[in-house]
Design a protein around this motif. Structure first.
Motif, PDB file in Angstrom:
ATOM      1  N   VAL A  15       0.853  -1.191   0.000  1.00 18.50           N
ATOM      2  CA  VAL A  15       0.000   0.000   0.000  1.00 18.50           C
ATOM      3  C   VAL A  15       0.882   1.230   0.000  1.00 18.50           C
ATOM      4  O   VAL A  15       1.791   1.349   0.812  1.00 18.50           O
ATOM      5  CB  VAL A  15      -0.929   0.021   1.230  1.00 18.50           C
ATOM      6  N   CYS A  19      -2.726   0.359  -4.138  1.00 22.25           N
ATOM      7  CA  CYS A  19      -2.579  -0.908  -3.420  1.00 22.25           C
ATOM      8  C   CYS A  19      -2.363  -1.999  -4.469  1.00 22.25           C
ATOM      9  O   CYS A  19      -2.854  -1.889  -5.597  1.00 22.25           O
ATOM     10  CB  CYS A  19      -3.827  -1.204  -2.586  1.00 22.25           C
ATOM     11  N   HIS A  46      -6.828  -3.295   2.786  1.00 19.92           N
ATOM     12  CA  HIS A  46      -5.385  -3.169   3.018  1.00 19.92           C
ATOM     13  C   HIS A  46      -5.019  -1.724   3.328  1.00 19.92           C
ATOM     14  O   HIS A  46      -4.235  -1.448   4.246  1.00 19.92           O
ATOM     15  CB  HIS A  46      -4.602  -3.639   1.793  1.00 19.92           C
ATOM     16  N   ALA A  47      -5.590  -0.799   2.560  1.00 14.00           N
ATOM     17  CA  ALA A  47      -5.304   0.620   2.777  1.00 14.00           C
ATOM     18  C   ALA A  47      -5.841   1.088   4.118  1.00 14.00           C
ATOM     19  O   ALA A  47      -5.200   1.893   4.807  1.00 14.00           O
ATOM     20  CB  ALA A  47      -5.903   1.452   1.649  1.00 14.00           C
TER      21      ALA A  47
END
Length: 166
Positions: A71, A78, A92-93
């Motif tokens: 990221v 990402c 994920h971010a």
């Protein structure tokens, strides 16, 4: 029935929709669109289980059990490609954003925000008025619009149905 009746119906339909959607948008009290807030909440719950390792100030390696995501918060990218495609923080971010003690709303595109939603429906669709009130330039009045040329299908018309083979 003339085409102007159809256009008038479509205009009335859009006026009604825009009014209703504006009224709904004004009622929203959250800074993000409600469905976006719900989606981010789900992604935030998923991100709690991720392991986040900082690479530098803006880049993070996020392990979610299935894949290792890279990221970059400064570029808003990402390795799963959701962040840059949707312009909305992926799970994920969100894990990386939580590690930075930032807010996920800072990384969302403006068109997901409630202010933009209200602004989009704030303009009104003006009524066209009666055709006798229209100001049509003379050079436009001279134009004659005809339907496209019609050609019948080649061959003799089928007069009987084709019986089934069964």
């Amino acid at each position: 029935m003339p085409i102007t009746v159809l256009i008038e119906f479509i205009k009335d339909m859009f006026q009604h929709w825009f009014h209703d959607w504006y009224e709904e948008a004004v009622k929203v009290t959250t800074p993000l669109n409600p469905w976006v807030a719900k989606l981010l909440s789900k992604r935030f719950n998923d991100a709690h289980h991720f392991v986040v390792k900082p690479i530098n100030r803006g880049e993070f390696k996020v392990k979610d059990g299935k894949m290792d995501g890279l990221v970059n918060l400064s570029k808003k990218t990402c390795s799963c490609c959701e962040f840059q495609t949707d312009l909305l923080s992926c799970s994920h971010a969100i894990a990386a954003i939580s590690k930075c003690n930032c807010e996920a709303i800072e990384f969302c595109a403006d068109y997901y925000k409630t202010t933009v939603l209200v602004e989009g429906y704030s303009r009104s669709i003006e009524p066209v008025g009666h055709p006798s009130e229209w100001d049509i330039p003379p050079h436009v009045k001279q134009i004659i619009v005809l339907p496209p040329p019609w050609q019948g299908q080649v061959g003799r018309l089928r007069r009987k149905r084709i019986p089934s083979t069964g």
